[in-house]
Design a protein around this motif. Sequence first.
Motif, short mmCIF file in Angstrom:
data_model
loop_
_atom_site.label_atom_id
_atom_site.label_comp_id
_atom_site.label_asym_id
_atom_site.label_seq_id
_atom_site.Cartn_x
_atom_site.Cartn_y
_atom_site.Cartn_z
N GLY A 60 0.56 -1.00 0.15
CA GLY A 60 0.53 -0.11 -0.17
C GLY A 60 0.95 1.17 -0.34
O GLY A 60 0.58 2.40 0.56
N ILE A 62 2.41 3.64 -2.30
CA ILE A 62 2.59 3.96 -3.41
C ILE A 62 3.91 5.22 -3.51
O ILE A 62 4.01 5.72 -3.36
N VAL A 64 6.25 7.82 -6.03
CA VAL A 64 6.80 8.10 -7.45
C VAL A 64 8.50 8.50 -7.45
O VAL A 64 8.17 9.04 -8.31
N LEU A 108 13.32 8.54 6.68
CA LEU A 108 12.66 9.77 6.26
C LEU A 108 11.38 9.98 5.52
O LEU A 108 10.69 10.44 6.37
N VAL A 109 10.87 8.81 4.59
CA VAL A 109 9.84 8.78 3.98
C VAL A 109 8.91 8.50 4.64
O VAL A 109 7.56 8.70 4.20
N ARG A 111 8.34 9.00 7.66
CA ARG A 111 7.17 9.72 7.94
C ARG A 111 6.55 9.95 8.08
O ARG A 111 5.36 10.37 8.44
N LEU A 112 5.71 9.83 6.67
CA LEU A 112 5.11 10.79 5.34
C LEU A 112 3.82 9.33 5.61
O LEU A 112 4.21 8.40 5.44
N ARG A 113 1.99 10.14 5.85
CA ARG A 113 1.39 8.74 6.04
C ARG A 113 1.03 8.45 4.49
O ARG A 113 1.51 9.21 3.42
N ALA A 114 0.23 7.47 3.94
CA ALA A 114 0.61 6.53 2.43
C ALA A 114 -0.03 7.69 1.92
O ALA A 114 0.96 7.90 0.83
N GLU A 115 -0.93 8.99 1.64
CA GLU A 115 -0.76 9.88 0.83
C GLU A 115 0.39 10.69 0.63
O GLU A 115 0.14 10.57 -1.06
N TYR A 116 1.03 11.40 1.40
CA TYR A 116 1.61 12.16 1.19
C TYR A 116 3.83 10.87 0.89
O TYR A 116 4.33 11.97 0.33
N ALA A 118 3.72 9.54 -1.35
CA ALA A 118 4.51 9.45 -3.28
C ALA A 118 5.49 10.67 -2.48
O ALA A 118 6.04 10.35 -3.42
N ILE A 119 4.57 11.65 -2.36
CA ILE A 119 5.47 13.07 -2.80
C ILE A 119 6.40 13.25 -2.50
O ILE A 119 8.01 13.31 -2.97
N GLY A 120 6.74 12.66 -1.70
CA GLY A 120 8.08 12.96 0.09
C GLY A 120 9.14 11.48 -0.93
O GLY A 120 10.08 12.42 -1.11
N TRP A 122 9.63 11.36 -4.14
CA TRP A 122 9.76 12.63 -5.38
C TRP A 122 10.49 13.60 -5.03
O TRP A 122 11.52 13.59 -5.83
#
Lengths: 353, 289
Positions: A60, A62, A64, A108-109, A111-116, A118-120, A122
């Motif tokens: 789960g 995603i 980018v 690092l990445v 730490r971001l919720r599933a939705e964010y 992706a951009i992290g 990136w």
Amino acid sequence: MRVTRSRRSALWGIVGALVVVVALATLPYVVYADVTDLLVNAFILVVLASMWNLLAGYCGLISVGQQAYVGVGAYTVLVLAQNGINAYVAIPAALLVSAAVAVPVSFLVFRLRAEYFAIGTWVVAEVFFLALVRVRSLGGGTGTALPGLALIDPVLRQAVTYWSALAVAGAALLATYLLLRSRMGLDLTAIRDNELAARSVGVRVTSAQRAVYVVSAAGCGAAGALLIISQLNVLASAIFSVQWSAKMIFIALIGGLGSIEGPILGTGIFIAIQQSLAQLGAWYLILLGSLAVGIAMFLPKGIWGLISSRLHLQVFPVGYWLHRQDSPSPLAGEPLSSGSRDFPRGQGRGGGS
Amino acid sequence: MNWVNAIVQGILLGGLYALFACGLSILFGVIRVVNLAHGDFAVLAAYLALLVVTTTHLPALATIVIVAPLFALLGYAGQRLIIQKSLDVSPLTTLLVSFGLSVVIQNALLVFASADSHSFDVGHLISASLRITPEVSIAYVSLIIFGTAVALLIGLQLFLSRTAMGRQIRAAADDQEAASIAGIDTHHVFAIAAALAFASVALAGLALGTYSSFDPSAGPPRLVFAFEAVIIGGLGSLWGTLLGGIVLGVAQTIGAQIDPSGGVLAGHLVFLAVLAFRPQGLIRARLAT
């Protein structure tokens, strides 16, 4: 009730896969280099899409930003080749370096919720790109050639490149298969089906996700190594391009998320579309993007999902099957057993009953 | 004094980033959707404004009265027809769908508008500036964009806290099921939030075309900057978004002051540092948007 992992069709699948690999390995003796070059491209895409699918289809997550590791893999080969190490020998090093880089990055990445997330990922890829562009000896922003390989006879070089790509693709698929059949595979399947439920029955979701993130980075690093070897040069803006993510996403989505077969089928479809429509330029990407949107919304398990649910077919079975026996058992009255004789379990949402 | 100038310009640039981040914040805060095509929609709005300018000869900034309502409609319809449907499949489907849309929009713009870069003709305004000291001067354009961002944030804050619709939006964002039990048509409320978000995206697109220039591939970097502003400021806090935009803007201008090609990288590094050492962002989120 008896639990097994494979049905006879799966045995045939493994035999078939071996036959296919052997047949593919003989191709450089049979066909011209343009065919094997196309296949090298296909093998790279299979690896990339499979690695992305491991993250998205099973964890789960995603991403980018997997192009970060494509680039790390390619530049690892470049640095080693600049120091006199054979580029083919450097492929395993590219894999290891990518995996090693992915470990701290994951902290690092994640730490971001599933939705964010992706951009992290990136942003991380952009940071790698912007940092590498500043290294003059690695070609900076204008790119540089891969030293060493240009001296080898082109026919031999193309054949060895082809075999390397075949080996990497085969290893990536085998690793995915074994990973999913391991205990962790069961964890991953549980996460895919319902992360919250998986967490509540004691699956260590984060460590499973981190392990897969590292494996996925390793695979993308190997694919990046193959890219620089097949192109004989590297351009930072191309190797770190988000286009790689677009390709991974479209292939895995169209083929089918959450199955090993999906990315293989997706690569075939992608190459077919690319070969027939690439002269349309931007229109080709408009069509591909629209197709991906349509599939994500209306056919979330992709074309392979459609095929396997209709035909009950699995080439690489990683789940469990329940077989009903005629002798009465304590579970005989279970509602599961109504209908067909065999029930695929853990094969996905709505797979089984 | 160059440093002072860099900081001043960075703060003003932060206004532009906050404008971009606003729509992202609303969509995520209310509907729990991250729109990967966010930057591309802003660029699409800029192209739409350009089309309006060439057909009606309206002044560029006046096109906002046409483009923003159109985008609000687009947001409303998009939420009801695409986002809601994707959410029903799975939350992550919205990411994939928006990523696909991003590729489609970029390439459609490439086909219909070529890869040329454009900017809006705002006459004398473009070169007019407020001279504070010999080294520090503030362009009116930057000031207007910053003011717009602040006005938008105040407006949103008032709308969400004072109006009936704002209360419904906050309720639906907090707990969709409870809100619908209480008689709120959550689908309609979400679509209103999406309309707001898209209207702010249109505003951001116009600001981009006035501040600098845009081309079909200008969207993704704006998405990344907007996202960084949101995370630096703190998820779910509107004023945090402005602060995040300012921190990012200042990081970029100071980075560029040190090394002309290092601005964007410096911004990314500040973002990663915040993620590593203060993952909750600079301002702690209050409940609901």
